[in-house]
Each structure stands twice: as C-alpha cells, then as structure tokens.
Design a protein around this motif. Structure first.
Motif, PDB file in Angstrom:
ATOM      1  N   ALA A 298       0.843  -1.186   0.000  1.00  0.00           N
ATOM      2  CA  ALA A 298       0.000   0.000   0.000  1.00  0.00           C
ATOM      3  C   ALA A 298       0.880   1.238   0.000  1.00  0.00           C
ATOM      4  CB  ALA A 298      -0.920  -0.003   1.214  1.00  0.00           C
ATOM      5  N   ALA A 299       0.299   2.332  -0.423  1.00  0.00           N
ATOM      6  CA  ALA A 299       1.024   3.593  -0.478  1.00  0.00           C
ATOM      7  C   ALA A 299       0.153   4.728   0.024  1.00  0.00           C
ATOM      8  CB  ALA A 299       1.479   3.876  -1.908  1.00  0.00           C
ATOM      9  N   LYS A 300       0.801   5.632   0.730  1.00  0.00           N
ATOM     10  CA  LYS A 300       0.124   6.837   1.197  1.00  0.00           C
ATOM     11  C   LYS A 300       0.872   8.027   0.614  1.00  0.00           C
ATOM     12  CE  LYS A 300      -1.917   6.796   5.021  1.00  0.00           C
ATOM     13  NZ  LYS A 300      -2.310   6.681   6.448  1.00  0.00           N
ATOM     14  N   LEU A 301       0.117   8.971   0.146  1.00  0.00           N
ATOM     15  CA  LEU A 301       0.711  10.116  -0.526  1.00  0.00           C
ATOM     16  C   LEU A 301       1.056  11.227   0.452  1.00  0.00           C
ATOM     17  CD1 LEU A 301      -1.645  10.375  -3.628  1.00  0.00           C
ATOM     18  CD2 LEU A 301       0.409   8.978  -3.338  1.00  0.00           C
ATOM     19  N   TYR A 302       1.969  12.062   0.036  1.00  0.00           N
ATOM     20  CA  TYR A 302       2.233  13.292   0.789  1.00  0.00           C
ATOM     21  C   TYR A 302       0.935  14.084   0.877  1.00  0.00           C
ATOM     22  CZ  TYR A 302       7.256  12.556   0.275  1.00  0.00           C
ATOM     23  OH  TYR A 302       8.522  12.052   0.331  1.00  0.00           O
ATOM     24  N   GLY A 303       0.687  14.607   2.048  1.00  0.00           N
ATOM     25  CA  GLY A 303      -0.518  15.396   2.252  1.00  0.00           C
ATOM     26  C   GLY A 303      -1.687  14.608   2.784  1.00  0.00           C
ATOM     27  N   SER A 304      -1.630  13.294   2.689  1.00  0.00           N
ATOM     28  CA  SER A 304      -2.704  12.471   3.241  1.00  0.00           C
ATOM     29  C   SER A 304      -2.517  12.335   4.739  1.00  0.00           C
ATOM     30  CB  SER A 304      -2.708  11.084   2.586  1.00  0.00           C
ATOM     31  OG  SER A 304      -3.018  11.168   1.219  1.00  0.00           O
ATOM     32  N   SER A 305      -3.616  12.205   5.444  1.00  0.00           N
ATOM     33  CA  SER A 305      -3.552  12.054   6.889  1.00  0.00           C
ATOM     34  C   SER A 305      -2.811  10.774   7.252  1.00  0.00           C
ATOM     35  CB  SER A 305      -4.959  12.010   7.479  1.00  0.00           C
ATOM     36  OG  SER A 305      -4.910  11.633   8.830  1.00  0.00           O
ATOM     37  N   LEU A 306      -1.854  10.895   8.182  1.00  0.00           N
ATOM     38  CA  LEU A 306      -1.106   9.720   8.613  1.00  0.00           C
ATOM     39  C   LEU A 306      -2.014   8.707   9.314  1.00  0.00           C
ATOM     40  CD1 LEU A 306       2.197  11.333   9.924  1.00  0.00           C
ATOM     41  CD2 LEU A 306       1.751  10.270   7.704  1.00  0.00           C
ATOM     42  N   LEU A 307      -3.114   9.180   9.843  1.00  0.00           N
ATOM     43  CA  LEU A 307      -4.052   8.298  10.540  1.00  0.00           C
ATOM     44  C   LEU A 307      -5.169   7.813   9.633  1.00  0.00           C
ATOM     45  CD1 LEU A 307      -4.375  10.197  13.946  1.00  0.00           C
ATOM     46  CD2 LEU A 307      -2.876   8.285  13.369  1.00  0.00           C
ATOM     47  N   GLY A 308      -5.188   8.308   8.410  1.00  0.00           N
ATOM     48  CA  GLY A 308      -6.240   7.932   7.490  1.00  0.00           C
ATOM     49  C   GLY A 308      -5.883   6.693   6.693  1.00  0.00           C
ATOM     50  N   PRO A 309      -6.773   6.272   5.829  1.00  0.00           N
ATOM     51  CA  PRO A 309      -6.525   5.070   5.026  1.00  0.00           C
ATOM     52  C   PRO A 309      -5.441   5.311   3.985  1.00  0.00           C
ATOM     53  CG  PRO A 309      -8.508   6.162   4.276  1.00  0.00           C
ATOM     54  CD  PRO A 309      -8.067   6.884   5.516  1.00  0.00           C
ATOM     55  N   ASN A 310      -4.879   4.214   3.505  1.00  0.00           N
ATOM     56  CA  ASN A 310      -3.916   4.306   2.421  1.00  0.00           C
ATOM     57  C   ASN A 310      -4.614   4.781   1.145  1.00  0.00           C
ATOM     58  OD1 ASN A 310      -1.237   3.178   3.414  1.00  0.00           O
ATOM     59  ND2 ASN A 310      -2.666   1.613   4.095  1.00  0.00           N
ATOM     60  N   ASP A 311      -3.831   5.418   0.297  1.00  0.00           N
ATOM     61  CA  ASP A 311      -4.397   5.966  -0.927  1.00  0.00           C
ATOM     62  C   ASP A 311      -4.453   4.927  -2.051  1.00  0.00           C
ATOM     63  OD1 ASP A 311      -2.627   8.596   0.276  1.00  0.00           O
ATOM     64  OD2 ASP A 311      -4.744   8.878  -0.238  1.00  0.00           O
ATOM     65  N   TYR A 312      -3.487   4.030  -2.064  1.00  0.00           N
ATOM     66  CA  TYR A 312      -3.426   3.034  -3.130  1.00  0.00           C
ATOM     67  C   TYR A 312      -3.061   1.675  -2.555  1.00  0.00           C
ATOM     68  CZ  TYR A 312      -3.428   7.049  -6.222  1.00  0.00           C
ATOM     69  OH  TYR A 312      -3.772   8.200  -6.873  1.00  0.00           O
ATOM     70  N   TRP A 313      -3.600   0.641  -3.193  1.00  0.00           N
ATOM     71  CA  TRP A 313      -3.322  -0.734  -2.810  1.00  0.00           C
ATOM     72  C   TRP A 313      -2.895  -1.528  -4.030  1.00  0.00           C
ATOM     73  CZ3 TRP A 313      -3.481  -2.583   2.156  1.00  0.00           C
ATOM     74  CH2 TRP A 313      -4.088  -1.769   3.115  1.00  0.00           C
ATOM     75  N   GLY A 314      -1.968  -2.434  -3.807  1.00  0.00           N
ATOM     76  CA  GLY A 314      -1.606  -3.378  -4.844  1.00  0.00           C
ATOM     77  C   GLY A 314      -2.462  -4.627  -4.730  1.00  0.00           C
ATOM     78  N   GLN A 315      -2.309  -5.507  -5.696  1.00  0.00           N
ATOM     79  CA  GLN A 315      -3.003  -6.791  -5.595  1.00  0.00           C
ATOM     80  C   GLN A 315      -2.281  -7.633  -4.559  1.00  0.00           C
ATOM     81  OE1 GLN A 315      -0.445  -6.540  -7.440  1.00  0.00           O
ATOM     82  NE2 GLN A 315       0.436  -8.546  -7.781  1.00  0.00           N
TER      83      GLN A 315
END
Length: 120
Positions: A95-112
């Motif tokens: 999974a990946a989280k983008l700059y600017g996304s909440s550290l406590l929030g969900p991931n922005d992208y998921w792989g298979q």
C-alpha cells in the motif's frame, strides 16, 4: 499510482521469502509504503511500513524476523521475511500513502495481494 506486488509462495516453517512491490505512475507523490496482510477469517493488519526518508514501523509479531526496505530510485519496497511461522500465512498487500494524506487515514493506493503460505 499503481502498485505491483510479487514474491509470494509456499515455504516451510523457518524459511524465508522476499516480497517486492513496484510502484509506477506519480511515484514522486508517495510518502509512506507499507505491507499489510490478511489471514483467512481475520482482518487486514499492518505488517510494516517505511517512509520516504527510511523510518520504519513494524507489527510486534514480526519484529526481529521481517525487514522492510525501500529503493526510491526503483520505486520499489521490499519485505524480507525470515524465520517464517505458520501464523504468517496470509495474503500480503502493499500500500502507499501520498504526501498530504492524513497519517491516521486510510492508504491511498493498494496493490493486488500475493499469497504467502508457511507449512508446518
């Protein structure tokens, strides 16, 4: 951003595997990359994650056995899994989280997912 995970398989107790997750697309926007797993009948859980600066975080259950690393030039994150146990059997997701996304929030992208099976 697209994430492509690979490296799962069948291994005996005590064995090792290395998972890879290659990111493509707007990879410059990725801050945190991580590995999660979901065993049958259980909720998805964090295994380990790593920031763009190399700071790492591990689940207690894998500390000392698993190592997460990141090659920013290749936009790839790895999970080296040693001393594997049957309870590590699960589908592993990156999974990946983008700059600017909440550290406590969900991931922005998921792989298979990639299946890891540890036989006893």
């Amino acid at each position: 951003v697209q994430l492509q995970a690979s490296g799962g398989g069948l291994v005996q107790t005590g064995g090792s595997l290395r998972l890879s997750c290659a990111a493509s697309g707007n990879t410059f926007s990725i801050n945190i990359m991580g590995w999660y797993r979901q065993a049958p009948g259980k909720q998805r859980e964090l295994v380990a994650d790593i920031t763009s600066g190399g700071s790492t975080n591990y689940a207690d259950s894998v500390k000392g056995r698993f190592t997460i690393s990141r090659d920013n030039a290749k936009n790839t994150v790895y999970l080296q899994m040693n001393s594997l146990k049957p309870e590590d059997t699960a589908v592993y997701y990156c999974a990946a989280k983008l700059y600017g996304s909440s550290l406590l929030g969900p991931n922005d992208y998921w792989g298979q997912g990639t299946l890891v099976t540890v036989s006893s």
